[in-house]
Enzyme design. Structure first.
Site, PDB file in Angstrom:
ATOM      1  N   LEU A  78     -11.273 101.619 102.161  1.00 37.56           N
ATOM      2  CA  LEU A  78     -11.551 100.191 102.364  1.00 37.56           C
ATOM      3  C   LEU A  78     -12.684  99.751 101.699  1.00 37.56           C
ATOM      4  O   LEU A  78     -13.842  99.759 102.395  1.00 37.56           O
ATOM      5  CB  LEU A  78     -12.094 100.012 104.178  1.00 37.56           C
ATOM      6  CG  LEU A  78     -10.903 100.615 105.125  1.00 37.56           C
ATOM      7  CD1 LEU A  78     -11.177 100.383 106.406  1.00 37.56           C
ATOM      8  CD2 LEU A  78      -9.478  99.983 104.881  1.00 37.56           C
ATOM      9  N   ALA A  79     -12.370  99.621 100.455  1.00 40.11           N
ATOM     10  CA  ALA A  79     -13.531  99.183  99.658  1.00 40.11           C
ATOM     11  C   ALA A  79     -12.952  98.415  98.548  1.00 40.11           C
ATOM     12  O   ALA A  79     -12.365  98.563  97.398  1.00 40.11           O
ATOM     13  CB  ALA A  79     -14.102 100.504  98.963  1.00 40.11           C
ATOM     14  N   GLU A  80     -12.997  96.917  98.690  1.00 39.20           N
ATOM     15  CA  GLU A  80     -12.140  95.905  97.891  1.00 39.20           C
ATOM     16  C   GLU A  80     -12.766  95.775  96.515  1.00 39.20           C
ATOM     17  O   GLU A  80     -12.096  95.753  95.399  1.00 39.20           O
ATOM     18  CB  GLU A  80     -12.178  94.618  98.555  1.00 39.20           C
ATOM     19  CG  GLU A  80     -11.235  94.504  99.630  1.00 39.20           C
ATOM     20  CD  GLU A  80     -11.853  94.963 101.115  1.00 39.20           C
ATOM     21  OE1 GLU A  80     -10.876  95.197 101.890  1.00 39.20           O
ATOM     22  OE2 GLU A  80     -12.963  95.400 100.950  1.00 39.20           O
ATOM     23  N   GLN A 102      -5.533  93.085 101.735  1.00 44.32           N
ATOM     24  CA  GLN A 102      -4.756  93.309 103.068  1.00 44.32           C
ATOM     25  C   GLN A 102      -4.461  91.738 103.700  1.00 44.32           C
ATOM     26  O   GLN A 102      -3.590  91.320 104.176  1.00 44.32           O
ATOM     27  CB  GLN A 102      -5.362  94.315 103.940  1.00 44.32           C
ATOM     28  CG  GLN A 102      -4.629  94.656 105.112  1.00 44.32           C
ATOM     29  CD  GLN A 102      -5.172  95.934 105.893  1.00 44.32           C
ATOM     30  OE1 GLN A 102      -6.179  95.644 106.250  1.00 44.32           O
ATOM     31  NE2 GLN A 102      -4.403  97.077 105.658  1.00 44.32           N
ATOM     32  N   ASP A 104      -6.253  87.737 103.204  1.00 44.85           N
ATOM     33  CA  ASP A 104      -7.107  86.491 102.472  1.00 44.85           C
ATOM     34  C   ASP A 104      -8.573  86.818 102.361  1.00 44.85           C
ATOM     35  O   ASP A 104      -9.012  86.939 101.236  1.00 44.85           O
ATOM     36  CB  ASP A 104      -6.730  85.095 102.651  1.00 44.85           C
ATOM     37  CG  ASP A 104      -6.601  85.076 104.368  1.00 44.85           C
ATOM     38  OD1 ASP A 104      -7.539  85.435 105.162  1.00 44.85           O
ATOM     39  OD2 ASP A 104      -5.544  84.629 104.824  1.00 44.85           O
ATOM     40  N   PHE A 106     -10.247  89.292 103.361  1.00 44.21           N
ATOM     41  CA  PHE A 106     -10.863  90.833 102.641  1.00 44.21           C
ATOM     42  C   PHE A 106     -10.961  90.609 101.360  1.00 44.21           C
ATOM     43  O   PHE A 106     -11.554  91.806 100.930  1.00 44.21           O
ATOM     44  CB  PHE A 106      -9.752  91.565 103.251  1.00 44.21           C
ATOM     45  CG  PHE A 106      -9.709  91.780 104.811  1.00 44.21           C
ATOM     46  CD1 PHE A 106     -10.282  91.044 105.567  1.00 44.21           C
ATOM     47  CD2 PHE A 106      -8.838  92.903 105.185  1.00 44.21           C
ATOM     48  CE1 PHE A 106      -9.934  91.151 106.987  1.00 44.21           C
ATOM     49  CE2 PHE A 106      -8.666  93.184 106.552  1.00 44.21           C
ATOM     50  CZ  PHE A 106      -9.315  92.350 107.683  1.00 44.21           C
ATOM     51  N   TYR A 108     -12.780  88.910  99.488  1.00 47.14           N
ATOM     52  CA  TYR A 108     -14.179  88.536  99.111  1.00 47.14           C
ATOM     53  C   TYR A 108     -15.195  89.599  98.635  1.00 47.14           C
ATOM     54  O   TYR A 108     -15.870  89.288  97.795  1.00 47.14           O
ATOM     55  CB  TYR A 108     -14.853  87.546 100.258  1.00 47.14           C
ATOM     56  CG  TYR A 108     -13.810  86.313 100.845  1.00 47.14           C
ATOM     57  CD1 TYR A 108     -13.031  85.582  99.788  1.00 47.14           C
ATOM     58  CD2 TYR A 108     -14.217  85.845 102.036  1.00 47.14           C
ATOM     59  CE1 TYR A 108     -12.345  84.676 100.191  1.00 47.14           C
ATOM     60  CE2 TYR A 108     -13.466  84.591 102.442  1.00 47.14           C
ATOM     61  CZ  TYR A 108     -12.475  84.172 101.646  1.00 47.14           C
ATOM     62  OH  TYR A 108     -12.012  83.018 101.804  1.00 47.14           O
ATOM     63  N   PRO A 109     -15.229  90.746  99.279  1.00 50.74           N
ATOM     64  CA  PRO A 109     -15.975  91.696  98.665  1.00 50.74           C
ATOM     65  C   PRO A 109     -15.585  92.222  97.215  1.00 50.74           C
ATOM     66  O   PRO A 109     -16.542  92.672  96.735  1.00 50.74           O
ATOM     67  CB  PRO A 109     -16.081  92.870  99.546  1.00 50.74           C
ATOM     68  CG  PRO A 109     -15.570  92.282 100.981  1.00 50.74           C
ATOM     69  CD  PRO A 109     -14.626  90.984 100.475  1.00 50.74           C
ATOM     70  N   HIS A 149      -8.413  86.351 108.826  1.00 48.75           N
ATOM     71  CA  HIS A 149      -7.413  86.730 108.681  1.00 48.75           C
ATOM     72  C   HIS A 149      -6.346  85.445 108.215  1.00 48.75           C
ATOM     73  O   HIS A 149      -5.156  85.652 108.183  1.00 48.75           O
ATOM     74  CB  HIS A 149      -6.985  87.270 110.014  1.00 48.75           C
ATOM     75  CG  HIS A 149      -7.418  88.776 110.070  1.00 48.75           C
ATOM     76  ND1 HIS A 149      -8.805  88.846 110.673  1.00 48.75           N
ATOM     77  CD2 HIS A 149      -7.039  89.907 110.030  1.00 48.75           C
ATOM     78  CE1 HIS A 149      -9.102  89.947 110.556  1.00 48.75           C
ATOM     79  NE2 HIS A 149      -8.202  90.620 110.470  1.00 48.75           N
TER      80      HIS A 149
END
Length: 367
Positions: A78-80, A102, A104, A106, A108-109, A149
């Site tokens: 879990l590390a965009e 996963q 929309d 998500f 941003y990072p 989400h």
């Protein structure tokens, strides 16, 4: 668009070789596009959070890891930012990564990777290093999702030079545009409208219909009274509004599906608005500095002497996405679209509508 059944062939006729069209969902079409891309090109790699064993939150990658192996369809931490950074390196070495963010918000990072590297690499290297990278982002509301989400964040990507931004609204476009995105040597942000994942249409997975290229808009419904300009999750809303306007008011609204936000098909949009003289832009993203602001400005610049009224916008409100019980008030719906149509300064038709309780009753007086 259902396929006729129960018909018999004339004596001596050869059996049809056309593959059967059957009801298919957008999620199934996207899954097939990924499967075909993986099968056709060993440089294509699909990866992201839960895309492997689980098959993705929306099951768009279902079965791909089992068929192609974990090295071609790979679960990630879990590390965009790390996911997109890895994709940059893969693309620089000639691979064609297809990344799933996963949800929309998500993404941003990992936005720094998109802005600082993915969008600039080809320009930075004077074309020596293309960036054949596709970032799939499920986006938009209408599924009862909570904050982070249900965002419609397309304006961020549209404002980033170097990115192509694509969003399908039909089953055929879901397959065709994703295949074209993966084959592109430019980075593509591929926005998938979540509430359309399970909408069905007749479609042939064995011989998918060819669709227009990235950068081409399509007129989904011809008309002469006004133009509704839309894309992605708002297309069904506009189609329903056009049906209601024709049935209840005798208005023929033309509906233009942009399909591609960048590149933007200005010619198709301008040609439509010049024919109708009126336009409404409809999208879920916020109104202030949203996609509709740019579209309205471009239409006004090129259609000023053809316009019978200002270009109007129907958009999400300028607030963070609301709780699920309130999202129906936030999202553009048929009534809000028809209200905007009613405010398009219809002159004599408007005044007679007010007197008869017709068109004028949709949205109050001229503003």
């Amino acid at each position: 668009m259902s396929t006729a059944t129960g018909t018999s062939s004339p004596p001596g006729a050869q059996p049809s070789r056309e593959p059967a069209r059957k009801p298919s969902t957008m999620a199934q079409a996207l899954n097939r596009a990924l499967r075909d891309a993986l099968a056709d090109d060993p440089d294509v790699h699909v990866f992201g959070e839960d895309v492997g064993t689980l098959g993705g939150v929306f099951r768009v990658t279902d079965g791909l890891a089992a068929e192609f192996g974990a090295d071609r369809c790979t679960d990630t931490p879990l590390a965009e930012a790390g996911i997109l950074g890895t994709a940059v390196g893969m693309a620089m070495y000639g691979m064609r990564p297809v990344v799933e963010m996963q949800f929309d918000a998500f993404a941003y990072p990992g936005f720094e990777q998109l802005v600082s590297h993915i969008s600039r690499m080809r320009n930075r290297t004077r074309g020596a290093l293309p960036m054949p990278l596709t970032v799939r982002i499920p986006y938009g509301g209408g599924i009862g999702g909570v904050e982070h989400h249900s965002d419609s964040s397309e304006a961020y990507y549209m404002a980033t030079p170097g990115l192509h931004v694509v969003t399908p609204a039909t089953v055929a476009d879901a397959y065709g545009l994703l295949r074209k995105s993966i084959a592109s040597d430019d980075p593509v942000v591929f926005l998938e409208p979540k509430r359309l994942y399970w909408g069905k249409d007749d479609w042939s997975p064995e011989r998918p219909a060819e669709v227009p290229e990235i950068g081409r808009a399509v007129v989904r419904r011809p008309g002469s009274s006004a133009t509704l300009i839309t894309y992605g999750p708002s297309l069904p809303v506009c189609m329903e509004a056009a049906e209601a306007a024709a049935r209840d008011e005798g208005l023929e609204l033309e509906v233009v599906d942009l399909r591609s936000l960048v590149p933007f098909d200005e010619d198709t949009v301008v040609a439509s608005v010049r024919r109708t003289g009126r336009a409404v832009v409809v999208h879920e993203s916020t109104g202030f500095a949203g996609p509709g602001a740019e579209i309205a400005a471009r239409v006004t610049e090129r259609c000023f002497h053809h316009l019978e009224a200002p270009v109007l916008r129907v958009a999400g409100f300028d607030i963070p996405y609301p709780p699920p019980m309130l999202e129906r008030h936030h999202l553009p719906d048929v009534d809000r679209v028809l209200d905007a149509v009613a405010r398009l300064q219809w002159e004599s038709e408007w005044r007679s509508g007010e007197e008869s309780g017709g068109l004028g009753s949709l949205g109050g007086g001229v503003r």
